[in-house]
Design an enzyme around this catalytic site. Sequence first.
Site, short mmCIF file in Angstrom:
data_model
loop_
_atom_site.label_atom_id
_atom_site.label_comp_id
_atom_site.label_asym_id
_atom_site.label_seq_id
_atom_site.Cartn_x
_atom_site.Cartn_y
_atom_site.Cartn_z
N HIS A 190 75.89 107.71 -9.96
CA HIS A 190 75.62 108.10 -8.58
C HIS A 190 74.65 109.26 -8.45
O HIS A 190 74.01 109.42 -7.42
CB HIS A 190 76.92 108.37 -7.82
CG HIS A 190 77.47 107.10 -7.28
ND1 HIS A 190 77.97 106.13 -8.12
CD2 HIS A 190 77.52 106.60 -6.03
CE1 HIS A 190 78.34 105.10 -7.38
NE2 HIS A 190 78.08 105.36 -6.11
N ARG A 205 76.84 101.01 0.16
CA ARG A 205 77.76 101.65 -0.79
C ARG A 205 78.46 102.79 -0.05
O ARG A 205 77.97 103.91 -0.01
CB ARG A 205 76.99 102.21 -1.98
CG ARG A 205 76.44 101.16 -2.93
CD ARG A 205 75.81 101.82 -4.15
NE ARG A 205 75.60 100.89 -5.24
CZ ARG A 205 74.42 100.32 -5.53
NH1 ARG A 205 73.37 100.59 -4.80
NH2 ARG A 205 74.31 99.50 -6.54
N ARG A 264 80.62 97.66 1.98
CA ARG A 264 81.55 97.57 0.85
C ARG A 264 82.55 98.71 0.99
O ARG A 264 82.14 99.85 1.25
CB ARG A 264 80.80 97.72 -0.47
CG ARG A 264 81.77 97.85 -1.63
CD ARG A 264 81.09 97.84 -2.95
NE ARG A 264 80.49 99.12 -3.26
CZ ARG A 264 79.72 99.31 -4.32
NH1 ARG A 264 79.43 98.31 -5.11
NH2 ARG A 264 79.22 100.49 -4.57
N GLU A 290 82.81 90.83 -9.74
CA GLU A 290 82.31 91.81 -10.71
C GLU A 290 83.10 91.78 -12.01
O GLU A 290 82.83 92.57 -12.91
CB GLU A 290 82.41 93.22 -10.12
CG GLU A 290 81.64 93.39 -8.82
CD GLU A 290 81.67 94.82 -8.32
OE1 GLU A 290 80.68 95.53 -8.50
OE2 GLU A 290 82.71 95.21 -7.75
N ASN A 323 75.75 94.37 -11.78
CA ASN A 323 75.75 95.61 -12.58
C ASN A 323 77.08 95.76 -13.30
O ASN A 323 77.13 96.08 -14.49
CB ASN A 323 75.53 96.84 -11.69
CG ASN A 323 74.23 96.76 -10.92
OD1 ASN A 323 73.38 95.94 -11.26
ND2 ASN A 323 74.08 97.57 -9.90
N ARG A 372 77.92 100.45 -18.70
CA ARG A 372 76.59 100.46 -18.09
C ARG A 372 75.96 101.85 -18.07
O ARG A 372 74.78 101.99 -17.79
CB ARG A 372 76.66 99.88 -16.66
CG ARG A 372 77.49 100.69 -15.71
CD ARG A 372 77.78 99.94 -14.43
NE ARG A 372 76.94 100.37 -13.33
CZ ARG A 372 77.17 100.07 -12.05
NH1 ARG A 372 78.20 99.33 -11.71
NH2 ARG A 372 76.38 100.49 -11.11
#
Length: 751
Positions: free
Chosen positions: A372, A478, A514, A613, A636, A647
């Site tokens: 982030h 997000r 989301r 996901e 992702n 990741r």
Amino acid sequence: MSKDNVDLICDIGELAGLFERTQSLSDFLQKVVSIIAYHMKAAVCSVYLFDDETQEVVLRATQGLNPDFVGKTRLKLGEGIVGQALAEFRAIREAKGSQNPHFKLIQGLQEEQYNAFLAAPLVRGLTRVGVITVQDPVPNYFSENDEKALRAIAAQLASTIENAKLLMNLHSTTAYAGGKAPVVEGELKFVKGGVASGGLAYGRAAIMGHLDIHEFSQAKSAHSMADFERALAKTENQLEDLQRQLAERMADVASLIFNAHLLMLKDSEFSGMMMRRIKSGLTPAAAVIEVVNQYVNLFAASTNALLREKTQDVKDLGHRILHNLFEKDMGTADYEGHVVIARSLLPSDIVKLVVQRAAGLVLGGGGGITSHVAILARSLQLPMVVVRDPRILDVPENTMILMDGDQGNVMVNPAAEVVKKYDSLKEARHRAEELEADVQPATATRDGVRVRLLANINLLSDLKVAKRLKAEGVGLYRSELPFIVRNDFPSEEEQYRIYRTLVEEMAGKEVVFRTLDIGGDKMLSYFPNINEANPFLGLRAIRFSLRHKDIFTQQLRALLRAGAGSHIRIMFPLVASVDDFVQARSIVAECANSLRAEGIAFCADAELGVMIELPSAVEIADELAQEADFLCIGTNDLIQYILAVDRTNEQIADLYVPYHPAVLRSLKRIAAAAEKHSTDLSICGDMATDTRIIPFLLGIGIRVLSLDSMRIPRVQKRIAELNITECRKTASALVAMSRLSEIEAFLQKGR
Ligand code: PEP
Ligand code: MG
């Protein structure tokens, strides 16, 4: 692969990506020549770069010729076929090189055995960058198509190589000849780091975490108590001002970011302690330094993570008071125009730096970053590079730093000529952005199949770009960003205002919210941290929301209210079972019931979706597609969980392979499940921007891509080149492949 198709391998992004991944610049050029030689099936490929100073072209990498001549073979402009190609800005193709009147045999270079010769100049505008050549023993080996292909490659590579060349100039022979890593021993001049947020910055270094006491304690201080009080008042005004600016520019994340500074400043303990020291004979500067250090030590030693995070705030505050005390000699107290160097940062620090107009950010010394921090830097267009070399933290304050967030390059005290070149590079990139001008409101394949491009939104400020680049809606908001940047949970009312702005700004276009996705590497500093050995496998995303129903309910109420009079979609991240979804849906129903009972307006027909996901979600995609109103693939995370590759772990970045057969086949299964139940499907991970993989995505039936808005022009252009029947063939071919190498070769062949 036919050598005629060589142009197909040369996707600019891929080659630029190669530049980012290589350890040294000579390494990069070496890889370029070997890739070209391989795909053109040529015995020799070489790159020559133009030396502006001597006006010569110099051999810099070769496959097939004598490697000892790298750095040594020099030709004047116009000399030899290579010099001729560059002098005249044109490609030269010869059945037998030796028959060209300009051909020059260089003893020892070992090119006697080669006949066919093809040279293409590397030029950027009218700037000479260098020459790429291919050679082969078979006379007349290269066709007209090969010439076209090599010219296309040269055009695409020119700016990346220009970049590489600039850097090589920095430390001339060392980086070239030895093929060493680009970090020079001793004095730090150039560091190759990881790309975190694009853009160029040139400015003085400001080392975060340094309270530059030395600077202030050395200065003659003849300040009085009145000066000190004036400095305090000025500091307070500045902080209030910054807070105001923040509220105007970034309403969603502005809340009280500078509050910690202000509170401390107003705390009579803090300033009182300074005053007492001044009264007992210390100079104001010395008193500030002493008290700030005392607080820093106190905070740093705290067992409370929240307090430890305040260490930087105290240092910043001390710095600001000192600046204001010495205002005439010390310039601005902000980071304005500076390239900030820091060991580690919090998301809120990014916001602070942006509002203080920092030019760029270098994170160094191995301090980890969360995804982030990078997401915020990108959203706020703050160029950022992450470097491992700890020496970056020892760079003296105010040293000139040039950084290139697109390439991950950091240069310390660059020569004037390098800076000048970067200025023109900046201009060139600016021109590249003009591609945006062509962006169309609707995207379609060459044969007219509509594909919708939506925007991924992290901050409300991203909406401007999304609208400018004609996103057809928001495919992923997000929602955790405002939560992460703040010092406390935003209230239902605060959340409502943010979400409502989004709905209003999009004016009837699709908006997909989301729900909170925290946990993993996105922790809330103000929420009791559960110590997890594997946070990515822990209480993350929907699991967190279901476990903390009060927080979830507050968010859902705010979302439903924001959608009043409009139509919204809400999706849940990291769903692992149908039960997760059903449970979340029943909480939405409870929220709707309570809003109705309270007589508050809300969106009664919000559609509810599942983010795919997790491998578990792929396995039950059929049932999820049946149950949910829509599905959205978060590649992702999906890639990291299918492949068990973190990741955020740079060390294993090469194992994070989006085109792994397991990933491709999973995507195919999800698409088939969505089609079977006529459930809407979209994709919102970075894979949606990978131009090599887009044909596959369309081929399996995906028609909605949600991506960073900046990528829209390029993705739109790519889609317009595709034919859906071909895409279907591509997809069938790819899912049948089991070897990575096979898939790589297929994708390189490309289109
Ligand atoms: C994803 O996982 O693909 C996604 C879009 O979500 P995030 O990157 O925010 O985890
Ligand atoms: Mg995700």
